[in-house]
Design a protein around this motif. Structure first.
Motif, PDB file in Angstrom:
ATOM      1  N   VAL A 235       0.812  -1.224   0.000  1.00 47.90           N
ATOM      2  CA  VAL A 235       0.000   0.000   0.000  1.00 47.90           C
ATOM      3  C   VAL A 235       0.842   1.270   0.000  1.00 47.90           C
ATOM      4  CG1 VAL A 235      -1.974  -1.095   1.101  1.00 47.90           C
ATOM      5  CG2 VAL A 235      -0.203  -0.037   2.530  1.00 47.90           C
ATOM      6  N   GLN A 236       2.153   1.140  -0.051  1.00 52.64           N
ATOM      7  CA  GLN A 236       3.035   2.307  -0.125  1.00 52.64           C
ATOM      8  C   GLN A 236       3.721   2.318  -1.488  1.00 52.64           C
ATOM      9  OE1 GLN A 236       6.571   2.414   2.350  1.00 52.64           O
ATOM     10  NE2 GLN A 236       6.553   4.644   2.434  1.00 52.64           N
ATOM     11  N   ALA A 237       3.220   3.168  -2.377  1.00 48.88           N
ATOM     12  CA  ALA A 237       3.808   3.249  -3.717  1.00 48.88           C
ATOM     13  C   ALA A 237       5.045   4.127  -3.746  1.00 48.88           C
ATOM     14  CB  ALA A 237       2.772   3.770  -4.714  1.00 48.88           C
ATOM     15  N   ALA A 238       5.129   5.084  -2.805  1.00 49.54           N
ATOM     16  CA  ALA A 238       6.264   5.995  -2.688  1.00 49.54           C
ATOM     17  C   ALA A 238       6.201   6.574  -1.291  1.00 49.54           C
ATOM     18  CB  ALA A 238       6.204   7.095  -3.739  1.00 49.54           C
ATOM     19  N   ASN A 239       7.249   7.305  -0.907  1.00 51.86           N
ATOM     20  CA  ASN A 239       7.240   7.877   0.445  1.00 51.86           C
ATOM     21  C   ASN A 239       6.003   8.741   0.679  1.00 51.86           C
ATOM     22  OD1 ASN A 239       9.634   6.641   0.925  1.00 51.86           O
ATOM     23  ND2 ASN A 239      10.891   8.487   0.989  1.00 51.86           N
ATOM     24  N   HIS A 240       5.574   9.454  -0.359  1.00 54.65           N
ATOM     25  CA  HIS A 240       4.456  10.381  -0.210  1.00 54.65           C
ATOM     26  C   HIS A 240       3.116   9.796  -0.635  1.00 54.65           C
ATOM     27  CE1 HIS A 240       5.513  10.636  -4.441  1.00 54.65           C
ATOM     28  NE2 HIS A 240       4.306  11.127  -4.672  1.00 54.65           N
ATOM     29  N   LYS A 241       3.103   8.544  -1.097  1.00 56.11           N
ATOM     30  CA  LYS A 241       1.892   7.953  -1.646  1.00 56.11           C
ATOM     31  C   LYS A 241       1.572   6.655  -0.900  1.00 56.11           C
ATOM     32  CE  LYS A 241      -1.434   7.669  -4.784  1.00 56.11           C
ATOM     33  NZ  LYS A 241      -2.528   8.678  -4.861  1.00 56.11           N
ATOM     34  N   VAL A 242       0.718   6.775   0.094  1.00 55.37           N
ATOM     35  CA  VAL A 242       0.335   5.632   0.936  1.00 55.37           C
ATOM     36  C   VAL A 242      -1.182   5.548   0.967  1.00 55.37           C
ATOM     37  CG1 VAL A 242       0.458   4.616   3.240  1.00 55.37           C
ATOM     38  CG2 VAL A 242       2.384   5.968   2.374  1.00 55.37           C
ATOM     39  N   HIS A 243      -1.710   4.374   0.681  1.00 57.48           N
ATOM     40  CA  HIS A 243      -3.155   4.176   0.753  1.00 57.48           C
ATOM     41  C   HIS A 243      -3.557   3.911   2.201  1.00 57.48           C
ATOM     42  CE1 HIS A 243      -7.209   2.990  -0.135  1.00 57.48           C
ATOM     43  NE2 HIS A 243      -7.018   1.814   0.443  1.00 57.48           N
ATOM     44  N   ARG A 244      -4.468   4.717   2.716  1.00 57.74           N
ATOM     45  CA  ARG A 244      -4.977   4.550   4.072  1.00 57.74           C
ATOM     46  C   ARG A 244      -6.493   4.327   4.001  1.00 57.74           C
ATOM     47  NH1 ARG A 244      -0.944   6.490   7.772  1.00 57.74           N
ATOM     48  NH2 ARG A 244       0.694   7.636   6.663  1.00 57.74           N
ATOM     49  N   THR A 245      -6.970   3.469   4.864  1.00 56.65           N
ATOM     50  CA  THR A 245      -8.396   3.141   4.845  1.00 56.65           C
ATOM     51  C   THR A 245      -9.239   4.139   5.618  1.00 56.65           C
ATOM     52  OG1 THR A 245      -8.106   1.687   6.763  1.00 56.65           O
ATOM     53  CG2 THR A 245      -7.959   0.689   4.566  1.00 56.65           C
ATOM     54  N   SER A 246      -8.600   5.016   6.388  1.00 58.95           N
ATOM     55  CA  SER A 246      -9.369   6.028   7.127  1.00 58.95           C
ATOM     56  C   SER A 246      -8.525   7.303   7.267  1.00 58.95           C
ATOM     57  CB  SER A 246      -9.747   5.513   8.501  1.00 58.95           C
ATOM     58  OG  SER A 246      -8.589   5.180   9.261  1.00 58.95           O
TER      59      SER A 246
END
Length: 246
Positions: A235-246
Protein backbone atom coordinates in the motif's frame (compact mmCIF):
# COMPACT_ATOMS: atom_id res chain seq x y z
CA UNK A 1 33.42 -27.27 8.86
CA UNK A 2 33.67 -23.70 10.12
CA UNK A 3 30.46 -22.13 11.40
CA UNK A 4 29.83 -18.88 9.50
CA UNK A 5 29.68 -15.74 11.60
CA UNK A 6 27.56 -12.61 11.35
CA UNK A 7 27.54 -9.26 13.10
CA UNK A 8 24.20 -7.46 13.41
CA UNK A 9 24.33 -3.95 14.81
CA UNK A 10 21.27 -2.45 16.45
CA UNK A 11 20.22 -5.97 17.47
CA UNK A 12 18.37 -5.01 20.65
CA UNK A 13 15.01 -4.50 18.90
CA UNK A 14 13.13 -4.26 15.63
CA UNK A 15 14.82 -5.14 12.35
CA UNK A 16 18.14 -5.89 14.02
CA UNK A 17 16.66 -8.35 16.49
CA UNK A 18 14.64 -10.06 13.76
CA UNK A 19 17.72 -10.28 11.51
CA UNK A 20 19.80 -11.85 14.27
CA UNK A 21 17.11 -14.52 14.74
CA UNK A 22 16.83 -15.14 11.00
CA UNK A 23 20.58 -15.52 10.43
CA UNK A 24 20.88 -17.78 13.47
CA UNK A 25 18.14 -20.00 12.02
CA UNK A 26 20.26 -20.30 8.88
CA UNK A 27 23.25 -21.59 10.83
CA UNK A 28 25.23 -18.42 11.55
CA UNK A 29 26.86 -17.69 14.86
CA UNK A 30 25.52 -14.20 15.38
CA UNK A 31 27.25 -11.45 17.32
CA UNK A 32 24.31 -9.41 18.61
CA UNK A 33 25.55 -5.83 18.88
CA UNK A 34 23.81 -2.90 20.60
CA UNK A 35 24.08 -0.55 23.54
CA UNK A 36 21.44 -2.26 25.71
CA UNK A 37 23.31 -5.14 27.29
CA UNK A 38 20.37 -6.86 28.96
CA UNK A 39 18.40 -7.12 25.72
CA UNK A 40 21.21 -8.46 23.57
CA UNK A 41 22.32 -10.92 26.24
CA UNK A 42 18.80 -12.38 26.30
CA UNK A 43 18.72 -12.52 22.50
CA UNK A 44 22.17 -14.09 22.24
CA UNK A 45 21.22 -16.74 24.80
CA UNK A 46 18.10 -17.55 22.80
CA UNK A 47 19.81 -17.87 19.41
CA UNK A 48 23.12 -19.35 20.58
CA UNK A 49 25.05 -16.22 19.67
CA UNK A 50 27.31 -13.75 21.42
CA UNK A 51 26.29 -10.42 22.92
CA UNK A 52 28.64 -7.49 22.36
CA UNK A 53 27.73 -4.23 24.06
CA UNK A 54 28.75 -1.49 21.67
CA UNK A 55 27.87 2.10 20.88
CA UNK A 56 28.93 2.48 17.26
CA UNK A 57 29.62 6.19 17.80
CA UNK A 58 32.40 5.34 20.28
CA UNK A 59 35.77 4.33 18.84
CA UNK A 60 36.80 2.21 21.83
CA UNK A 61 33.54 0.24 21.69
CA UNK A 62 34.03 -0.53 18.02
CA UNK A 63 37.61 -1.61 18.67
CA UNK A 64 36.30 -4.09 21.26
CA UNK A 65 33.78 -5.33 18.71
CA UNK A 66 36.55 -5.94 16.18
CA UNK A 67 38.46 -7.87 18.83
CA UNK A 68 35.40 -10.00 19.57
CA UNK A 69 34.95 -10.74 15.86
CA UNK A 70 38.52 -11.87 15.35
CA UNK A 71 40.12 -12.54 11.98
CA UNK A 72 37.14 -13.71 9.91
CA UNK A 73 33.59 -12.43 9.42
CA UNK A 74 31.13 -13.72 6.85
CA UNK A 75 28.33 -11.17 7.18
CA UNK A 76 28.13 -7.64 8.57
CA UNK A 77 24.65 -6.14 8.82
CA UNK A 78 24.95 -2.41 9.38
CA UNK A 79 21.52 -1.92 10.90
CA UNK A 80 22.11 0.48 13.80
CA UNK A 81 20.67 3.89 13.04
CA UNK A 82 17.66 6.01 13.75
CA UNK A 83 15.63 9.14 13.13
CA UNK A 84 15.15 11.99 15.59
CA UNK A 85 12.44 14.54 14.93
CA UNK A 86 10.50 15.54 11.83
CA UNK A 87 10.61 19.31 11.76
CA UNK A 88 10.86 21.40 8.59
CA UNK A 89 14.23 22.96 7.82
CA UNK A 90 13.07 26.35 9.07
CA UNK A 91 12.50 24.83 12.51
CA UNK A 92 15.26 22.23 12.43
CA UNK A 93 16.87 20.87 15.57
CA UNK A 94 20.42 20.84 14.24
CA UNK A 95 21.68 18.89 17.25
CA UNK A 96 19.31 16.12 16.19
CA UNK A 97 20.70 16.32 12.67
CA UNK A 98 24.20 15.89 14.07
CA UNK A 99 23.12 12.86 16.08
CA UNK A 100 21.56 11.26 13.00
CA UNK A 101 24.64 11.86 10.88
CA UNK A 102 26.96 10.58 13.61
CA UNK A 103 24.93 7.41 14.07
CA UNK A 104 23.79 6.54 10.56
CA UNK A 105 26.85 7.70 8.60
CA UNK A 106 29.93 8.09 10.79
CA UNK A 107 29.11 5.21 13.15
CA UNK A 108 28.29 2.90 10.27
CA UNK A 109 31.52 3.91 8.56
CA UNK A 110 33.46 3.27 11.76
CA UNK A 111 32.13 -0.28 12.09
CA UNK A 112 32.65 -1.06 8.42
CA UNK A 113 36.24 0.21 8.46
CA UNK A 114 37.06 -1.81 11.57
CA UNK A 115 35.58 -5.08 10.29
CA UNK A 116 36.57 -4.87 6.62
CA UNK A 117 39.78 -6.91 7.06
CA UNK A 118 37.80 -9.75 8.68
CA UNK A 119 35.20 -9.59 5.91
CA UNK A 120 37.92 -9.78 3.28
CA UNK A 121 39.54 -12.75 4.99
CA UNK A 122 36.23 -14.64 4.87
CA UNK A 123 35.20 -13.36 1.40
CA UNK A 124 32.14 -11.98 3.12
CA UNK A 125 29.33 -9.51 2.56
CA UNK A 126 28.34 -6.23 4.18
CA UNK A 127 24.69 -5.22 4.10
CA UNK A 128 23.80 -1.59 4.74
CA UNK A 129 20.24 -1.18 6.01
CA UNK A 130 19.29 2.25 4.76
CA UNK A 131 15.73 3.48 4.18
CA UNK A 132 13.47 4.76 1.46
CA UNK A 133 14.39 8.10 3.04
CA UNK A 134 17.45 7.65 0.81
CA UNK A 135 15.24 7.31 -2.28
CA UNK A 136 13.80 10.84 -2.24
CA UNK A 137 13.46 13.81 0.08
CA UNK A 138 10.17 14.45 1.86
CA UNK A 139 8.76 17.27 3.96
CA UNK A 140 10.09 17.21 7.49
CA UNK A 141 12.68 14.62 6.58
CA UNK A 142 15.71 16.75 5.75
CA UNK A 143 17.93 15.57 8.58
CA UNK A 144 17.03 11.90 8.23
CA UNK A 145 17.10 12.14 4.42
CA UNK A 146 20.62 13.55 4.64
CA UNK A 147 21.72 10.79 6.99
CA UNK A 148 20.35 7.97 4.87
CA UNK A 149 21.48 9.51 1.57
CA UNK A 150 24.89 9.75 3.24
CA UNK A 151 24.85 6.12 4.34
CA UNK A 152 23.92 5.09 0.80
CA UNK A 153 26.88 7.10 -0.48
CA UNK A 154 29.19 5.21 1.88
CA UNK A 155 27.92 1.90 0.51
CA UNK A 156 28.27 3.04 -3.08
CA UNK A 157 31.78 4.41 -2.66
CA UNK A 158 32.92 1.29 -0.81
CA UNK A 159 31.61 -0.96 -3.58
CA UNK A 160 33.69 0.97 -6.12
CA UNK A 161 36.79 1.07 -3.93
CA UNK A 162 36.97 -2.67 -3.21
CA UNK A 163 35.73 -4.12 -6.50
CA UNK A 164 39.05 -5.97 -6.76
CA UNK A 165 38.55 -7.65 -3.38
CA UNK A 166 36.30 -10.61 -2.49
CA UNK A 167 33.79 -8.61 -0.43
CA UNK A 168 30.25 -7.92 -1.60
CA UNK A 169 28.64 -4.58 -0.70
CA UNK A 170 24.86 -4.62 -0.63
CA UNK A 171 22.00 -2.41 0.53
CA UNK A 172 18.47 -3.07 1.76
CA UNK A 173 16.21 0.00 1.70
CA UNK A 174 12.96 -0.52 3.68
CA UNK A 175 9.86 1.62 3.46
CA UNK A 176 7.14 1.70 6.13
CA UNK A 177 8.05 -0.83 8.81
CA UNK A 178 5.98 -0.91 11.97
CA UNK A 179 8.34 -1.76 14.82
CA UNK A 180 8.10 -1.22 18.54
CA UNK A 181 10.51 1.70 18.74
CA UNK A 182 11.35 3.53 15.49
CA UNK A 183 8.55 6.10 15.45
CA UNK A 184 8.49 6.39 19.24
CA UNK A 185 12.17 7.32 19.15
CA UNK A 186 11.64 9.73 16.28
CA UNK A 187 8.91 11.57 18.16
CA UNK A 188 10.56 11.54 21.57
CA UNK A 189 8.22 8.96 23.10
CA UNK A 190 5.01 10.64 21.91
CA UNK A 191 2.82 7.54 21.46
CA UNK A 192 -0.08 9.40 19.88
CA UNK A 193 2.08 11.01 17.23
CA UNK A 194 3.93 7.75 16.60
CA UNK A 195 0.70 5.80 16.13
CA UNK A 196 -0.52 8.26 13.49
CA UNK A 197 2.33 7.20 11.19
CA UNK A 198 0.59 3.87 10.61
CA UNK A 199 -3.04 4.98 11.04
CA UNK A 200 -5.23 3.36 8.39
CA UNK A 201 -2.31 1.52 6.79
CA UNK A 202 -3.32 -2.08 6.26
CA UNK A 203 -0.41 -4.45 6.75
CA UNK A 204 2.69 -2.28 6.89
CA UNK A 205 5.93 -4.20 6.80
CA UNK A 206 7.09 -5.78 10.04
CA UNK A 207 10.63 -6.47 11.17
CA UNK A 208 10.54 -10.10 10.04
CA UNK A 209 9.75 -9.02 6.46
CA UNK A 210 12.90 -6.92 6.29
CA UNK A 211 14.96 -9.58 8.06
CA UNK A 212 13.97 -12.06 5.34
CA UNK A 213 15.22 -9.62 2.70
CA UNK A 214 18.49 -9.03 4.53
CA UNK A 215 19.06 -12.76 4.91
CA UNK A 216 18.34 -13.32 1.21
CA UNK A 217 20.80 -10.62 0.17
CA UNK A 218 23.47 -11.89 2.57
CA UNK A 219 23.27 -15.52 1.49
CA UNK A 220 23.53 -15.26 -2.29
CA UNK A 221 26.44 -17.10 -3.95
CA UNK A 222 29.78 -15.34 -3.64
CA UNK A 223 29.69 -14.05 -7.24
CA UNK A 224 26.23 -12.46 -6.82
CA UNK A 225 25.96 -8.89 -5.49
CA UNK A 226 22.55 -7.38 -4.76
CA UNK A 227 23.47 -3.72 -5.09
CA UNK A 228 20.18 -2.44 -3.69
CA UNK A 229 16.88 -4.01 -2.70
CA UNK A 230 13.99 -1.61 -2.05
CA UNK A 231 11.13 -3.15 -0.06
CA UNK A 232 7.84 -1.48 0.83
CA UNK A 233 4.39 -2.65 1.86
CA UNK A 234 2.03 -3.05 -1.09
CA UNK A 235 0.00 0.00 0.00
CA UNK A 236 3.04 2.31 -0.13
CA UNK A 237 3.81 3.25 -3.72
CA UNK A 238 6.26 6.00 -2.69
CA UNK A 239 7.24 7.88 0.44
CA UNK A 240 4.46 10.38 -0.21
CA UNK A 241 1.89 7.95 -1.65
CA UNK A 242 0.34 5.63 0.94
CA UNK A 243 -3.15 4.18 0.75
CA UNK A 244 -4.98 4.55 4.07
CA UNK A 245 -8.40 3.14 4.85
CA UNK A 246 -9.37 6.03 7.13
Amino acid sequence: MRTPTAVVTGASSGIGEATARRLASLGFHVLCVARRTERIEALAAEVGGTAVTCDITVEADVARLAEAVGGRLDVLVNNAGGAFGQEPVAEADLDAWSRMLELNVVGTGRVTKALLPALEAAEGVVVFVTSTAAETAYEGGAGYNAAKFGERAVAGALRLEIVDRPVRVCEVSPGMVETEEFSLTRFGGDTERASKVYAGVEEPLVADDVADCIAFVATRPAHVNIDRLVVRPRVQAANHKVHRTS
